[in-house]
Structure formats: C-alpha cells, structure tokens
Design an enzyme around this catalytic site. Structure first.
Site, PDB file in Angstrom:
ATOM      1  N   ARG A   8      -4.206   7.256   4.326  1.00 52.03           N
ATOM      2  CA  ARG A   8      -2.891   7.101   3.703  1.00 52.03           C
ATOM      3  C   ARG A   8      -2.766   7.900   2.406  1.00 52.03           C
ATOM      4  O   ARG A   8      -1.853   7.690   1.626  1.00 52.03           O
ATOM      5  CB  ARG A   8      -2.595   5.627   3.457  1.00 52.03           C
ATOM      6  CG  ARG A   8      -3.352   4.959   2.364  1.00 52.03           C
ATOM      7  CD  ARG A   8      -2.998   3.476   2.357  1.00 52.03           C
ATOM      8  NE  ARG A   8      -3.349   2.814   1.119  1.00 52.03           N
ATOM      9  CZ  ARG A   8      -3.488   1.494   1.011  1.00 52.03           C
ATOM     10  NH1 ARG A   8      -3.305   0.722   2.064  1.00 52.03           N
ATOM     11  NH2 ARG A   8      -3.785   0.951  -0.146  1.00 52.03           N
ATOM     12  N   ASP A  39       0.056   1.006   9.419  1.00 53.31           N
ATOM     13  CA  ASP A  39      -0.265   0.134  10.548  1.00 53.31           C
ATOM     14  C   ASP A  39       0.845   0.121  11.599  1.00 53.31           C
ATOM     15  O   ASP A  39       0.620  -0.345  12.727  1.00 53.31           O
ATOM     16  CB  ASP A  39      -0.495  -1.298  10.069  1.00 53.31           C
ATOM     17  CG  ASP A  39      -1.711  -1.429   9.164  1.00 53.31           C
ATOM     18  OD1 ASP A  39      -2.559  -0.527   9.194  1.00 53.31           O
ATOM     19  OD2 ASP A  39      -1.799  -2.426   8.427  1.00 53.31           O
ATOM     20  N   THR A  63       4.460   1.607   6.642  1.00 55.24           N
ATOM     21  CA  THR A  63       3.076   1.142   6.732  1.00 55.24           C
ATOM     22  C   THR A  63       2.339   1.998   7.740  1.00 55.24           C
ATOM     23  O   THR A  63       2.860   2.282   8.820  1.00 55.24           O
ATOM     24  CB  THR A  63       2.951  -0.339   7.149  1.00 55.24           C
ATOM     25  OG1 THR A  63       1.584  -0.622   7.448  1.00 55.24           O
ATOM     26  CG2 THR A  63       3.778  -0.676   8.366  1.00 55.24           C
ATOM     27  N   GLY A 113       0.818  -1.214   0.000  1.00 53.28           N
ATOM     28  CA  GLY A 113       0.000   0.000   0.000  1.00 53.28           C
ATOM     29  C   GLY A 113       0.847   1.257   0.000  1.00 53.28           C
ATOM     30  O   GLY A 113       1.943   1.287   0.551  1.00 53.28           O
ATOM     31  N   GLY A 159      -5.780  -1.901   9.894  1.00 56.75           N
ATOM     32  CA  GLY A 159      -5.134  -2.645  10.972  1.00 56.75           C
ATOM     33  C   GLY A 159      -5.643  -4.070  10.957  1.00 56.75           C
ATOM     34  O   GLY A 159      -6.494  -4.446  11.762  1.00 56.75           O
ATOM     35  N   ARG A 160      -5.146  -4.863   9.992  1.00 58.50           N
ATOM     36  CA  ARG A 160      -5.611  -6.233   9.838  1.00 58.50           C
ATOM     37  C   ARG A 160      -5.211  -7.093  11.030  1.00 58.50           C
ATOM     38  O   ARG A 160      -5.996  -7.838  11.585  1.00 58.50           O
ATOM     39  CB  ARG A 160      -5.044  -6.834   8.546  1.00 58.50           C
ATOM     40  CG  ARG A 160      -5.398  -8.305   8.342  1.00 58.50           C
ATOM     41  CD  ARG A 160      -4.679  -8.905   7.149  1.00 58.50           C
ATOM     42  NE  ARG A 160      -5.154  -8.347   5.903  1.00 58.50           N
ATOM     43  CZ  ARG A 160      -4.447  -7.507   5.140  1.00 58.50           C
ATOM     44  NH1 ARG A 160      -3.236  -7.142   5.522  1.00 58.50           N
ATOM     45  NH2 ARG A 160      -4.945  -7.037   4.025  1.00 58.50           N
ATOM     46  N   GLU A 185      -9.720  -2.623  11.436  1.00 59.46           N
ATOM     47  CA  GLU A 185     -10.461  -3.474  10.494  1.00 59.46           C
ATOM     48  C   GLU A 185     -10.466  -4.936  10.933  1.00 59.46           C
ATOM     49  O   GLU A 185     -11.380  -5.701  10.610  1.00 59.46           O
ATOM     50  CB  GLU A 185      -9.865  -3.373   9.091  1.00 59.46           C
ATOM     51  CG  GLU A 185      -8.429  -3.849   8.999  1.00 59.46           C
ATOM     52  CD  GLU A 185      -7.899  -3.888   7.574  1.00 59.46           C
ATOM     53  OE1 GLU A 185      -8.668  -4.253   6.666  1.00 59.46           O
ATOM     54  OE2 GLU A 185      -6.710  -3.564   7.386  1.00 59.46           O
ATOM     55  N   ARG A 230     -25.986  10.687  18.074  1.00 56.54           N
ATOM     56  CA  ARG A 230     -25.815   9.282  17.714  1.00 56.54           C
ATOM     57  C   ARG A 230     -24.513   8.712  18.288  1.00 56.54           C
ATOM     58  O   ARG A 230     -23.752   9.406  18.962  1.00 56.54           O
ATOM     59  CB  ARG A 230     -25.835   9.120  16.185  1.00 56.54           C
ATOM     60  CG  ARG A 230     -27.179   9.487  15.581  1.00 56.54           C
ATOM     61  CD  ARG A 230     -27.216   9.248  14.098  1.00 56.54           C
ATOM     62  NE  ARG A 230     -28.534   9.557  13.538  1.00 56.54           N
ATOM     63  CZ  ARG A 230     -28.864   9.403  12.269  1.00 56.54           C
ATOM     64  NH1 ARG A 230     -27.968   8.939  11.406  1.00 56.54           N
ATOM     65  NH2 ARG A 230     -30.073   9.711  11.845  1.00 56.54           N
TER      66      ARG A 230
END
Length: 394
Positions: free
Chosen positions: A312, A165, A163, A13, A208-209, A260, A200
C-alpha cells in the site's frame, strides 16, 4: 453569497489513490464556488481539535486550494494524514473535551469488555463551528461506519471507499486494491529467482484480516496457491500440495500466498498488542507459523516474505488514479444535486452511487463457491462469462 464549505478527510490505513480524490475534490470545488477544508488525521481531526487554539487548529484543519494540492496526486499515502479513531467508541475522552460529559457504554470485542465514550456531540459542534455543510469521508469499512453514524445524526455525508483489502460492502472495487495486487505480483515474480535458486518453498503474507481478496487475486494473476480467511484449509493437504508442486517444478520450488487472517483446521491466528479504536488487534504472522509446520512435517526449507505494508506504499497505478479521480467527480456531482448519505461505488462493472454500508454487516467476504477451489487451494478460473471486470458482485 457565502461559499459552500466542504470538509474532507481520510481515515484508517493509507493506500495509493487517496490524493487523487483529494485533489479532484478541491479542483471541482473551486469550479463550483466551494471552499474545501481538509480535516487532518481522519476522525481525530474532529475529536481532538481545539478551534480556539491556533496551534491545534493548524495541526488539524487545513484549508485546501489548487496551489497546495497541485502535485499531490503524483504520490501515494494521504496528504491529509490518517488515524484509526472512532468518535463513537473512544476509550478515553480527548484532552480538549475533558470535563464534558459524554455517553458511556460498554463495548465487547472477542470476549473483552471495556468502557467507551461517544463524543459525537463534540464532533457535530466542531463541524458546525467550522461551517461545514458537507463532509466527504474516504476510508474503509471502519471509517465509513462512523460516516454512516453522522449521516444518521443529520450531517450531509458522502463516502468514498478505499482499502487494499477490497472488502467494503456495496461496491466491487475500493481505491488501493489494484495497486496492491500490482505490487504483490511484481514482488512475487522477482522473488521467484531467490526461492528457486535455493530450491525452497516461498510463503508470502499479505493483508486481509477478514476477507481474502488481496491474496486470492494475487494468486489469480501469479498462478500460485493461496489461503484466505473465509476457508480453513487442511494443513496436511496444503503441505502435500506444496511438496508436489516443488517436485514437479523443474526449478524445484513452490509458492503459496496467505492472507494475514488465513487459518487451517485446528489453528487460530495469534493476536498481540492493544486493540485499536475499532477493536482490531495486530495479528502475528501466519506465514511464520506455516513455515514452522512445513519444516516440522517435511524438513523442507522455506523463504517467508511479509508483503503487507509494501503493497500500500508508493504512487498509485492507472486503475487507482482513474477510479480515484472518477469517484471524486461522482461525489461532487452528488453534492451539487443536494444528495447525501451515499457512497461512490462500482456495481456490475459500472460506476454507481449507493447507500453507505450498514456497519453491522461487517466487511464483504469472498464467495467460496464461485471463487475458490477448496480442493486445490487456488482461485477458480472457469465460468466467468458475463461477470464484471473485477469478477465479483457487491
């Protein structure tokens, strides 16, 4: 005396700061008498290129100089473009290599077995034909896993971690992380007005897998709750916390940030689509699933925002420009000294050269005990004395 030729590529990415590295390598290369050759589209540039075909060579090989890199650091993305290509595990042999024989092996990811091909011999041949003496690979743990393989094959490789992340091992910081947090912080602060106006619960999804650094650090600086992949929360308790936050807020709203890959007990994030070259499938939105659970349990309305790709994009902030330029300088210093098999890093708050991470270890994870409050689903703010600036160790 022939000039030393250096190859440089970006994989995976895109993140802000990549172009700062590329420009700095080119400028320093010129100063020390090196030609810098850009490899376009990451590792694909060394697997799909036909060096005897001018059109293919133009698509994948780009000689770099001060003129064509002069302004690239002012923008985000990657000047060299990118792809998710793993030459050691290709599902299909590239067209240019059809008819050649490569080692075939079975690869299993999450119970799914497939046949893949290792075209590393072709990669090494292309590197030799291009006359590259060094290769600088800029990427995350997937891209750098193949850099480590080339190092084992005898190619002189230097790595630069990037990254959003921030989960590459052996370093406390990866290029792109600061800009991502800055973007997320700004987006959440702006959306408070909308979430508050409609009274709400605001749910924000970020990348962030496998590691929750982006969600955790965004929560740290925005003072909201978060859920990360390293810890499965109790859904009922999470909903209770969000409802209490909403009732205790004079503006009658509450917020939560989800990685994520975040999950709660009894729930697994759904995936879809074909796996990429590194075995990753795209994840369905855990934020939408949490929204459904909140509505079902309480009747409360939500606002769901997916902040993933936006974080990103665009130009880098100060930290990512600073680290990008510095990492490039460190890589070139190592090259001048004849070193290889190393990655630029920040350890204990200081710049360092370290070993390229062992891909078998996987991504770096959040340390729950010191960084995440498992009762309140918030970052821990106490006991930070003596820690480096990014509050973690590699």
């Amino acid at each position: 005396m022939a000039k030393k030729r250096i190859g440089i590529l970006t994989g995976g990415g895109d993140v802000p700061g990549l172009n700062s590295v590329i420009k700095s390598v080119v400028y320093r290369g010129g100063e020390i008498g090196c030609d810098v050759i850009g490899i376009r589209r990451g590792w694909e540039g060394l697997t799909h290129v036909d060096l005897d075909d001018p059109a293919s060579k133009t698509r994948y090989i780009l000689p770099l100089n001060r003129d064509n890199t002069r302004t690239i650091d002012r923008t985000g993305g990657t000047f060299l473009h990118s792809s998710r290509t793993n030459p050691a595990k290709m599902k299909k042999v590239p067209p240019v290599l059809e008819g050649q024989r490569f080692e075939a092996k079975e690869s299993t990811k999450k119970g799914v077995t497939s046949t893949v091909y290792d075209v590393t011999p072709a990669v090494l041949k292309n590197i030799e034909t291009l006359g590259l003496e060094y290769l600088i690979a800029i990427g995350g743990d997937d891209t750098l896993s193949y850099a480590a393989e080339l190092d084992r094959q005898g190619m002189k490789v230097l790595a630069v971690p990037k990254t959003m992340d921030n989960d590459v091992r052996n370093t406390e910081y990866c290029i792109g992380f600061s800009t991502a947090i800055t973007r997320a912080m700004d987006a959440i602060d702006r959306q408070r007005t909308t979430v508050g106006s409609h009274e709400r619960i605001g749910i924000f999804r970020v990348f962030g897998r496998d590691a929750g650094y982006t969600a955790l650090y965004t929560a740290y600086v925005t003072a909201v709750r978060c859920c990360i992949p390293e810890y499965k929360v109790d859904l009922q308790h999470l909903i209770e916390l969000l409802i209490n936050d909403k009732r205790n807020n004079p503006s009658n709203y509450s917020l939560v940030i989800l990685s994520e890959g975040a999950e709660w007990q009894g729930y697994a994030v759904k995936e879809y689509g074909e796996a990429d070259a590194f075995g990753h499938r795209k994840k369905m939105s855990v934020a939408e699933d949490l929204s459904d659970e909140i509505k079902r349990a309480t009747g409360e309305e939500t606002v769901v925002s997916d902040l993933t790709y936006d974080l990103r994009s665009g130009s880098p902030d100060f930290v990512d420009r600073l680290v990008g330029f510095t990492f490039a300088g460190m890589a070139m210093d190592a090259l001048v000294e004849g070193k290889s098999g190393l990655m630029t890093a920040i350890n204990e708050g200081r710049y360092a050269m370290v070993a390229i991470p062992d891909p078998k270890l996987g991504p770096r994870k959040v340390e729950i005990a010191s960084m995440y409050n498992t009762e309140r689903y918030r970052p821990k703010y106490d006991h930070k004395l003596g820690l480096p600036i990014f509050l973690t160790r590699p």
